[in-house]
Design a protein around this motif. Structure first.
Motif, PDB file in Angstrom:
ATOM      1  N   ASP A 161       0.812  -1.218   0.000  1.00  0.00           N
ATOM      2  CA  ASP A 161       0.000   0.000   0.000  1.00  0.00           C
ATOM      3  C   ASP A 161       0.848   1.271   0.000  1.00  0.00           C
TER       4      ASP A 161
ATOM      5  N   LEU B  81       2.439   1.768  -3.386  1.00  0.00           N
ATOM      6  CA  LEU B  81       1.423   2.139  -4.368  1.00  0.00           C
ATOM      7  C   LEU B  81       1.010   3.592  -4.186  1.00  0.00           C
ATOM      8  N   ARG B  82       0.810   3.996  -2.949  1.00  0.00           N
ATOM      9  CA  ARG B  82       0.449   5.387  -2.670  1.00  0.00           C
ATOM     10  C   ARG B  82       1.574   6.338  -3.099  1.00  0.00           C
TER      11      ARG B  82
ATOM     12  N   THR C   8       1.745   6.552  -6.942  1.00  0.00           N
ATOM     13  CA  THR C   8       0.619   7.330  -7.459  1.00  0.00           C
ATOM     14  C   THR C   8       0.848   8.812  -7.198  1.00  0.00           C
TER      15      THR C   8
ATOM     16  N   THR D  13      -5.523   6.988 -12.381  1.00  0.00           N
ATOM     17  CA  THR D  13      -5.655   5.696 -11.697  1.00  0.00           C
ATOM     18  C   THR D  13      -4.473   4.807 -12.054  1.00  0.00           C
TER      19      THR D  13
ATOM     20  N   PRO E  29      -3.656  -2.363  -9.201  1.00  0.00           N
ATOM     21  CA  PRO E  29      -3.120  -2.767  -7.894  1.00  0.00           C
ATOM     22  C   PRO E  29      -1.613  -3.053  -7.890  1.00  0.00           C
TER      23      PRO E  29
ATOM     24  N   GLY F 285      -6.276   0.146  -8.300  1.00  0.00           N
ATOM     25  CA  GLY F 285      -5.651  -0.058  -7.003  1.00  0.00           C
ATOM     26  C   GLY F 285      -5.390   1.245  -6.279  1.00  0.00           C
ATOM     27  N   ALA F 286      -5.280   2.326  -7.063  1.00  0.00           N
ATOM     28  CA  ALA F 286      -5.038   3.649  -6.487  1.00  0.00           C
ATOM     29  C   ALA F 286      -5.586   4.694  -7.445  1.00  0.00           C
TER      30      ALA F 286
ATOM     31  N   THR G  17      -5.607   4.792  -1.881  1.00  0.00           N
ATOM     32  CA  THR G  17      -5.574   3.362  -2.165  1.00  0.00           C
ATOM     33  C   THR G  17      -6.758   2.785  -1.393  1.00  0.00           C
ATOM     34  N   ARG G  18      -6.922   1.511  -1.466  1.00  0.00           N
ATOM     35  CA  ARG G  18      -8.041   0.928  -0.715  1.00  0.00           C
ATOM     36  C   ARG G  18      -7.772   0.948   0.795  1.00  0.00           C
TER      37      ARG G  18
ATOM     38  N   HIS H  61     -10.829   4.745  -0.674  1.00  0.00           N
ATOM     39  CA  HIS H  61     -10.376   4.317   0.649  1.00  0.00           C
ATOM     40  C   HIS H  61     -11.578   3.904   1.492  1.00  0.00           C
TER      41      HIS H  61
END
Length: 140
Positions: free
Chosen positions: A3, A6-7, A10, A34, A37, A77-78, A100-101, A136
């Motif tokens: 995470d 990924l954050r 992004t 976007t 994931p 995913g983001a 992100t989620r 999120h």
């Protein structure tokens, strides 16, 4: 990809794209980004392309609506929302919300123009989010 990675990826892509738009146009109309994931397959949405006469608020609404429609997809995913933020009496900034989620962050990068180019200052964390949350789930 974790995470935090990924954050960070992004945020980096959103910042670089926002700076590119700023250098070309002198401001950043709202747009969305976007990543899947795995942190790949970046996709952008620039509502100004379809609505050249729309106000900044209308473009932000269109960006949010577009990202909201795609949030249920396993391919997202983001996401990021990027726009110019105007400040009365203070410097303008590049606002970037990344989600992100598992996490969300909203940062403001003050910007200024020198004789040669636009530059971004150190990011300042904002209270809350610009919009949403959109992806999120812990905040919903």
């Amino acid at each position: 990809m974790g995470d935090e990675e990924l954050r960070a990826k992004t945020l980096h892509l959103a910042r670089e794209m926002g700076l590119l738009v700023l250098r070309r146009q002198g401001s950043v109309p709202p747009f969305g980004l976007t990543l899947d994931p795995a942190g790949d397959n970046p996709r952008t949405f620039f509502p100004r392309d379809q609505r050249p006469q729309a106000s900044s608020d209308e473009l932000l609404d269109a960006t949010v609506a577009h990202l909201a429609r795609g949030r249920a997809s396993a391919d997202v995913g983001a996401l990021a929302v990027v726009t110019t933020l105007e400040s009365e009496g203070g410097p303008s900034g590049l606002g970037i919300q990344v989600e992100t989620r598992a996490s969300a962050v909203f940062l403001i990068y003050p910007y200024s123009k020198s004789a040669q180019d636009w530059g971004l200052g150190e990011p300042q964390p904002a209270k809350g989010l610009l919009v949403g949350p959109l992806l999120h789930t812990a905040m919903q």
